[in-house]
Design an enzyme around this catalytic site. Structure first.
Site, PDB file in Angstrom:
ATOM      1  N   ASP A   1      39.887  37.475  34.163  1.00 24.58           N
ATOM      2  CA  ASP A   1      38.608  37.022  33.623  1.00 24.58           C
ATOM      3  C   ASP A   1      38.725  35.812  32.696  1.00 24.58           C
ATOM      4  OD1 ASP A   1      37.546  39.199  34.914  1.00 24.58           O
ATOM      5  OD2 ASP A   1      36.455  39.953  33.172  1.00 24.58           O
TER       6      ASP A   1
ATOM      7  N   HIS B   1      43.117  39.169  31.757  1.00 24.81           N
ATOM      8  CA  HIS B   1      42.491  37.907  31.361  1.00 24.81           C
ATOM      9  C   HIS B   1      43.473  36.737  31.495  1.00 24.81           C
ATOM     10  CE1 HIS B   1      39.820  40.857  29.514  1.00 24.81           C
ATOM     11  NE2 HIS B   1      38.899  39.904  29.467  1.00 24.81           N
TER      12      HIS B   1
END
Length: 274
Positions: free
Chosen positions: A94, A241
């Protein structure tokens, strides 16, 4: 960051049932006011029959969403399952693309023969189109992660949600040269029936997760690795992430997790997109 499963509980099929109950109550009051009490049972039965068990009403509109929204092209439900059978893992990254961490993630994935979904914010995609195109060229998939990464967008008007989702998709489309955007992931799991339907109307499946090691908090690579190993029994979709800050710990954890997955009998897949 809230778990997507919690978002399901807030925004799932219960919304449709509450809407139906309100409609039934309203009709009952109106009929009683004009002396039509004898018709109440018939009208209530018609409303109940018109609301089917699979979450659609008699007009075919998805329960819980504004019926004026465009019809979905893919399933509006949040997906966590793999598109492949067997013992699988779906890697998702992400908040990128990031000029420092996304190339590292791509290199790690390449060396281990793994694929991932990259959930991109619109401004980051616009700022780094070379990375967006590299993601696609190396066989990974794109995901719309909105413009502003607003984790409270589930409390905002539908017009705001629409702009966040569709402006980001436009930026990603322009950066990629028109490659498919397969998924939509609401920041922090802040999905709504409307945002899910908007995404589905543009071919994007709403993407949840099963495994959240909270790597965005930078707890240390060891804790990230242990959390993923412990939680993977809950389901295949792993949240990590490659953007939003210093992701050195996330990259170290990814480097260690990929051989562990392979040694443990997992194969790399993608979330179901249909």
């Amino acid at each position: 960051m809230s778990d997507v499963q919690h978002s399901d509980a807030r925004h799932g099929d219960g919304t449709g049932r509450r809407t139906t109950a309100r409609r039934i109550g309203s009709v009952r009051r109106e009929l009683m006011a004009v002396g039509g009490l004898a018709l109440v049972g018939t009208v209530v039965l018609a409303l109940l029959v018109g609301h089917s068990a699979n979450g659609t009403d008699a007009s075919g509109a998805w329960a819980g969403a504004d019926s004026s929204l465009p019809r979905p092209l893919v399933d509006p439900a949040i997906v966590r399952e793999s598109e492949d059978a067997g013992k699988t893992v779906n890697l998702t990254l992400d908040d990128g693309p990031d000029p420092r961490w996304t190339p590292k993630a791509l290199e790690i994935l390449r060396r281990h023969g793994a694929k991932a979904v990259f959930c991109l914010t619109g401004p980051n995609a616009a700022a780094h189109p070379d990375l967006v195109r590299r993601i696609v060229a190396e066989g990974h998939r794109l995901c719309d992660h909105t413009v502003g990464h607003d984790t409270a967008m589930d409390g905002k008007p539908v017009a705001y949600q629409r702009k966040e989702i569709l402006d980001a998709k436009r930026m990603i489309d322009e950066a990629s040269g028109g490659a498919r955007v397969w998924y939509y992931r609401a920041p922090g799991g802040a999905f709504t029936p409307e945002s899910r339907r908007l995404a589905a109307a543009h071919g994007m499946r709403s993407l949840g997760w099963n495994v959240d090691p909270s790597d965005y908090e930078r707890p240390g690579a060891d804790r990230i690795v242990r959390a993923v190993q412990r939680q993977i029994a809950k389901g295949p979709t792993v949240l990590l992430h490659d953007g939003g800050g210093n992701r050195a710990q996330s990259m170290e954890a990814l480097e260690r997790l990929l051989p562990w997955f392979a040694a443990s009998g997992y194969t790399f897949s993608f979330p179901r997109a249909g």
